[in-house]
Each structure stands twice: as structure tokens, then as C-alpha cells.
Scaffold this motif. Structure first.
Motif, PDB file in Angstrom:
ATOM      1  N   GLY A   1     -11.270 -51.932  45.019  1.00  0.00           N
ATOM      2  CA  GLY A   1      -9.988 -51.266  45.200  1.00  0.00           C
ATOM      3  C   GLY A   1      -8.914 -52.199  45.731  1.00  0.00           C
ATOM      4  O   GLY A   1      -7.760 -52.151  45.287  1.00  0.00           O
ATOM      5  N   ARG A   2      -9.258 -53.062  46.667  1.00  0.00           N
ATOM      6  CA  ARG A   2      -8.285 -53.976  47.244  1.00  0.00           C
ATOM      7  C   ARG A   2      -7.793 -55.000  46.221  1.00  0.00           C
ATOM      8  O   ARG A   2      -6.631 -55.403  46.242  1.00  0.00           O
ATOM      9  N   ARG A   3      -8.665 -55.419  45.322  1.00  0.00           N
ATOM     10  CA  ARG A   3      -8.302 -56.471  44.376  1.00  0.00           C
ATOM     11  C   ARG A   3      -7.804 -55.932  43.041  1.00  0.00           C
ATOM     12  O   ARG A   3      -7.305 -56.697  42.216  1.00  0.00           O
ATOM     13  N   PHE A   4      -7.925 -54.623  42.820  1.00  0.00           N
ATOM     14  CA  PHE A   4      -7.480 -54.087  41.534  1.00  0.00           C
ATOM     15  C   PHE A   4      -5.984 -54.291  41.372  1.00  0.00           C
ATOM     16  O   PHE A   4      -5.208 -54.088  42.314  1.00  0.00           O
ATOM     17  N   HIS A   5      -5.563 -54.663  40.175  1.00  0.00           N
ATOM     18  CA  HIS A   5      -4.202 -55.150  39.977  1.00  0.00           C
ATOM     19  C   HIS A   5      -3.134 -54.071  39.867  1.00  0.00           C
ATOM     20  O   HIS A   5      -1.953 -54.397  39.795  1.00  0.00           O
ATOM     21  N   ASP A   6      -3.506 -52.800  39.864  1.00  0.00           N
ATOM     22  CA  ASP A   6      -2.495 -51.751  39.811  1.00  0.00           C
ATOM     23  C   ASP A   6      -2.850 -50.667  40.823  1.00  0.00           C
ATOM     24  O   ASP A   6      -3.763 -49.864  40.593  1.00  0.00           O
ATOM     25  N   PRO A   7      -2.159 -50.622  41.946  1.00  0.00           N
ATOM     26  CA  PRO A   7      -2.519 -49.667  43.004  1.00  0.00           C
ATOM     27  C   PRO A   7      -2.350 -48.208  42.618  1.00  0.00           C
ATOM     28  O   PRO A   7      -2.854 -47.323  43.317  1.00  0.00           O
ATOM     29  N   ARG A   8      -1.663 -47.940  41.532  1.00  0.00           N
ATOM     30  CA  ARG A   8      -1.492 -46.552  41.107  1.00  0.00           C
ATOM     31  C   ARG A   8      -2.821 -45.889  40.762  1.00  0.00           C
ATOM     32  O   ARG A   8      -2.938 -44.660  40.804  1.00  0.00           O
ATOM     33  N   PHE A   9      -3.821 -46.696  40.417  1.00  0.00           N
ATOM     34  CA  PHE A   9      -5.122 -46.157  40.022  1.00  0.00           C
ATOM     35  C   PHE A   9      -6.143 -46.197  41.162  1.00  0.00           C
ATOM     36  O   PHE A   9      -7.296 -45.832  40.968  1.00  0.00           O
ATOM     37  N   VAL A  10      -5.713 -46.629  42.328  1.00  0.00           N
ATOM     38  CA  VAL A  10      -6.614 -46.832  43.460  1.00  0.00           C
ATOM     39  C   VAL A  10      -6.447 -45.699  44.472  1.00  0.00           C
ATOM     40  O   VAL A  10      -5.331 -45.321  44.821  1.00  0.00           O
ATOM     41  N   SER A  11      -7.567 -45.182  44.964  1.00  0.00           N
ATOM     42  CA  SER A  11      -7.530 -44.120  45.971  1.00  0.00           C
ATOM     43  C   SER A  11      -7.713 -44.707  47.362  1.00  0.00           C
ATOM     44  O   SER A  11      -8.819 -45.112  47.732  1.00  0.00           O
ATOM     45  N   GLU A  12      -6.638 -44.744  48.125  1.00  0.00           N
ATOM     46  CA  GLU A  12      -6.727 -45.189  49.516  1.00  0.00           C
ATOM     47  C   GLU A  12      -7.588 -44.234  50.352  1.00  0.00           C
ATOM     48  O   GLU A  12      -8.405 -44.693  51.168  1.00  0.00           O
ATOM     49  N   PRO A  13      -7.441 -42.905  50.182  1.00  0.00           N
ATOM     50  CA  PRO A  13      -8.314 -42.004  50.945  1.00  0.00           C
ATOM     51  C   PRO A  13      -9.794 -42.222  50.644  1.00  0.00           C
ATOM     52  O   PRO A  13     -10.630 -42.127  51.542  1.00  0.00           O
ATOM     53  N   ALA A  14     -10.126 -42.522  49.372  1.00  0.00           N
ATOM     54  CA  ALA A  14     -11.526 -42.806  49.048  1.00  0.00           C
ATOM     55  C   ALA A  14     -12.009 -44.036  49.786  1.00  0.00           C
ATOM     56  O   ALA A  14     -13.126 -44.066  50.334  1.00  0.00           O
ATOM     57  N   MET A  15     -11.169 -45.064  49.844  1.00  0.00           N
ATOM     58  CA  MET A  15     -11.571 -46.282  50.536  1.00  0.00           C
ATOM     59  C   MET A  15     -11.691 -46.051  52.044  1.00  0.00           C
ATOM     60  O   MET A  15     -12.556 -46.639  52.707  1.00  0.00           O
ATOM     61  N   GLU A  16     -10.856 -45.187  52.590  1.00  0.00           N
ATOM     62  CA  GLU A  16     -10.978 -44.848  54.010  1.00  0.00           C
ATOM     63  C   GLU A  16     -12.319 -44.181  54.289  1.00  0.00           C
ATOM     64  O   GLU A  16     -12.977 -44.490  55.301  1.00  0.00           O
ATOM     65  N   ARG A  17     -12.738 -43.280  53.409  1.00  0.00           N
ATOM     66  CA  ARG A  17     -14.031 -42.606  53.597  1.00  0.00           C
ATOM     67  C   ARG A  17     -15.176 -43.607  53.474  1.00  0.00           C
ATOM     68  O   ARG A  17     -16.148 -43.535  54.232  1.00  0.00           O
ATOM     69  N   ILE A  18     -15.065 -44.531  52.539  1.00  0.00           N
ATOM     70  CA  ILE A  18     -16.119 -45.533  52.352  1.00  0.00           C
ATOM     71  C   ILE A  18     -16.205 -46.444  53.567  1.00  0.00           C
ATOM     72  O   ILE A  18     -17.298 -46.761  54.058  1.00  0.00           O
TER      73      ILE A  18
END
Length: 422
Positions: A398-415
Motif C-alpha cells: 500500500g505504501r509503495r503503490f503508485h496511485d493512492p486512490r486505490f489504497v485503503s488507509e483504514p485497512a493499513m491501520e487495521r493491519i
């Protein structure tokens, strides 16, 4: 020099401010502004004594509009349509009859069409009648846009103004892309065929499967509507997921005890026989080629089927296949971090951004699984360059994916809260 994007409803005051900013920046010698001015002003050079009118002309052309007065009229036409202002729009058209047949936004880059088609997008029936009476000729486009947007009443009106012809199957593509169940049913009701005289597929199944829209119930009902009209879909587990058919999956599991761990190719999920395309044009987030049905459920937000698969014993740590270059091997948790649904949920601020991560973690997903992944976005989202990430965890994916529009910050917080490392 790249051009600017014209929104569906441009703001004239903002455009006036942009023209003033461009004029100021050119006068101050800012390199990017000077380059833009030279690229788009018809003079092709920076002449002495540049005026606001020059900046306005250059700005209009960056948006694909031929002149500043045409841009102003486009804004006024669009404002009148949004306001459902019949007298105001009629006055504009009578003063400038050419507006009736040109793109409402003044640029060929717009997919919303001339004024009548633009009005059909918004369900402005009084304006549709007005523009028809004034001599508009874009009825087919207007019908297509109304169906695409699910404006059933407007679509019926335009169809009647056309003389109620039987539409061909191409009219199904718009509502297939937006997953508009109501638009699809209307077009079918008007007589659009889903199969040809020799039984060949005419329904745009590829559009339904590859659309960047994510509306599972509507998608299921659209596919079933095609089947009810005579289309035969392949009896495969991925197609059962696309259709939302747990009953069909249950039968597949009865025949194949290894179904829950089985990996499916891109072609299994997006059948070429149904018109489907390669990985870039089949819009999804984390790669699905070589993945399990559970991976597929995450990117298509098939909650009911995902829970059913887990209840039947599907492994939340099942890995996708790995290709000859070592890419793949990702678990469904990677898909919870980067997915197509995340794009829409980020836009709306949906609480579902954390749903799949929480479900998978609760079912034993490893927050520190590792994989190597590469992904190219659909051209509609920008630069379709293939970008690779080696040996990443769900968090670092998620941190390295090139388009943050497709990344879930809440999912990463849970992980991260469950011990996930970057």
C-alpha cells in the motif's frame, strides 16, 4: 505540453481566475506558464504587451475549446441545463444556433454530448423537449447517455421522439459500464437483443465484467437479465462469483473438493470468448490472474460469497500463483489494501474501506505475508506504465503503490494494529 481537464460542470468564475493567474505568471516569466501560453496561443510565440484576452484565449485552448467566448457560452449552457432553466437555455440557443449541434462543453473531449444529450444525462425532460423542438439531431447520443445514467424516464422520452425504433445491442454498453440495472432493463424492454440470429453473443458481458464500477447486486441482476433473454454464460466458478450465485458455487464445490484453494487464470476470470481483454483493460486493483476465488471476492466486493467461502474452509492466507519472473504469491489481504472498490470508497469516505482487512484478519490472515507484485493501471486512470514492487508486505504494498486512490488507509491501520510491518 499537456492540456487541462474540463470538468462536467465548469465554474466560469474559477476559469476567469485561472486566466488572470496565467497572465500574471507569463508576465513574471514563469517557465511553465510561458511554455503553456506558447503551446496553446495561435500566435505560437510570446508577443510584447500580452493582454488578458490573450491569456483567456490560450487558457480556453488548453481545455480544448476554440475561443474564450465559446468557453463562456459553454459554461452558461451547462449552468442552464443543471438549473433546468428552459427560458435561459432557449435564449442562448436562439442567440447562437450553432450551440444546438456542438458539444455542450465546447470541446470534443467531452463524452456528455450536445445540449440535448447533456440534458439527458441529468434527466431534464423539459429541456430535452425544447431542444428537440428547436431542431436537435443527437437523439441516439441522448438515448445512450440517458440509458448509461439510468435516467429511465428521459430515455423513454428520447426514444419516443425518435419514433420508437428497435435499438441494437450497442445501446446496452452504456448501462453495462455504469452497472445501471434500470438502464439495462429499459434497453432490453425496448427490444435490444442479447444474442444474434445464429445464437452469437451480442450482450456486452465484457463491459459488465471489466467495468471499473463496483455494484455487486446490480451486476448480478444485469447478468441474469441477459440469461433470461437467451444468453448462455460459461458454467465456471469465476462466472458464478460474477453472477453472485452461491448455489452454483456449492455445486462446483461438490464436484471439486479442491475448489477453495484452486487458482484461476486471468482468462478464467475474464473469458476472451465473452469479449474480455488483457489485464490492463480489465479494471481491478491487486492482480487477479492466478488468484483464488477469495481474492476475486475482495476486488469485486462480493461480501456474501467471501463469507461463504471462508465458512466453507477457504484459507485467508491462500497465495496467488507466481509467474516465471517471481511476481505473484500474494494473499487476499494484499487485495484489501489495493483494490478497485477502494477507489470508489475513498471518493465517498465509505466505512467499508476497512471491511475486508478486518474480515480477513479475523479469519487468520497473516499481516506480514510477503509477495512481489506489479501492476499497470487502466489508461483511464492515468499513465498505464507497469510498475513493480519486490518482496512487499500488505503494508508496504500500500505504501509503495503508485496511485493512492486505490489504497485503503483504514485497512493499513487495521493491519498495523495487528502487528503488520512495512
Amino acid at each position: 505540453m499537456s492540456s487541462r481537464h474540463f470538468g462536467v460542470r465548469p465554474n466560469l468564475q474559477q476559469l476567469k481566475s485561472q486566466a488572470k493567474d496565467l497572465l500574471r505568471d507569463v508576465r513574471e516569466g514563469k517557465a511553465s506558464a510561458v511554455a503553456e501560453f506558447i503551446a496553446f496561443h495561435p500566435a505560437g510565440r510570446l508577443k510584447p504587451g500580452i493582454r488578458l484576452a490573450d491569456a483567456q484565449l490560450a487558457l480556453a485552448r488548453t481545455y480544448g475549446v476554440r475561443s474564450w467566448p465559446r468557453l463562456v457560452r459553454a459554461c452558461r449552457v451547462v449552468d442552464a441545463i443543471w438549473a433546468d432553466d428552459v427560458p435561459g437555455l432557449e435564449a442562448l440557443i436562439r442567440a447562437h444556433p450553432n450551440l444546438l449541434h456542438e458539444m455542450a462543453l465546447g470541446t470534443e473531449r467531452s463524452s456528455w454530448g450536445p445540449p440535448m444529450s447533456y440534458a439527458a444525462n441529468l434527466g431534464r425532460d423539459a429541456l430535452i423537449r425544447l431542444l428537440h423542438d428547436l431542431g436537435a439531431r443527437d437523439h441516439e447520443k441522448a438515448l445512450d447517455r440517458a440509458a448509461l445514467q439510468g435516467q429511465v424516464g428521459s430515455a423513454r422520452l428520447v426514444h419516443s421522439l425518435m419514433g420508437s425504433p428497435r435499438p441494437d445491442s450497442s445501446l446496452l454498453r452504456g448501462p453495462a459500464y455504469t452497472l445501471s440495472e434500470h438502464g439495462t432493463r429499459l434497453v432490453l424492454e425496448l427490444g435490444a437483443p442479447v444474442v444474434g440470429e445464429r445464437g452469437e453473443r451480442l450482450a456486452p458481458v465484457d463491459v459488465v465484467l471489466e467495468s471499473d464500477s463496483r455494484k455487486p447486486p446490480s451486476k448480478h441482476r444485469i447478468l441474469e437479465a441477459y440469461v433470461q433473454r437467451g444468453l448462455t454464460l460459461p458454467d465456471t466458478p469465476p462466472m458464478a462469483v460474477h453472477r453472485g450465485r452461491i448455489d452454483l458455487l456449492r455445486e462446483h464445490l461438490r464436484r471439486d473438493p479442491d475448489l477453495l484453494s484452486r487458482r484461476f487464470s486471468h482468462e478464467d476470470i475474464y473469458p476472451p470468448d465473452l469479449g474480455c481483454h488483457d489485464e490492463v483493460f480489465a479494471t481491478h486493483g491487486t492482480p487477479l490472474g492466478g488468484a483464488t476465488l477469495l481474492h476475486m471476492c475482495v476486488d469485486y466486493d462480493e461480501e456474501e460469497i467471501g463469507r461463504w467461502l471462508l465458512d466453507q474452509g477457504a484459507d485467508s492466507n491462500a497465495t496467488a500463483g507466481t509467474d516465471a519472473e517471481g511476481f505473484g504469491g500474494h494473499t487476499p489481504l494484499f487485495s484489501a489494501v489495493v483494490s478497485q472498490p477502494n477507489y470508489w470508497w475513498n471518493r465517498s469516505g465509505s466505512e467499508r474501506l476497512a471491511f475486508w482487512a478486518e474480515l480477513l484478519l479475523d479469519r487468520g490472515a497473516d499481516p506480514n505475508a510477503r509477495a512481489s507484485l506489479r501492476k499497470a493501471l487502466h489508461p483511464g486512470y492515468g499513465d498505464p506504465v507497469l510498475r513493480a514492487c519486490r518482496d512487499v508486505t500488505p503494508l508496504s504494498w500500500g505504501r509503495r503503490f503508485h496511485d493512492p486512490r486505490f489504497v485503503s488507509e483504514p485497512a493499513m491501520e487495521r493491519i498495523a494494529a495487528r502487528g503488520g510491518l512495512p
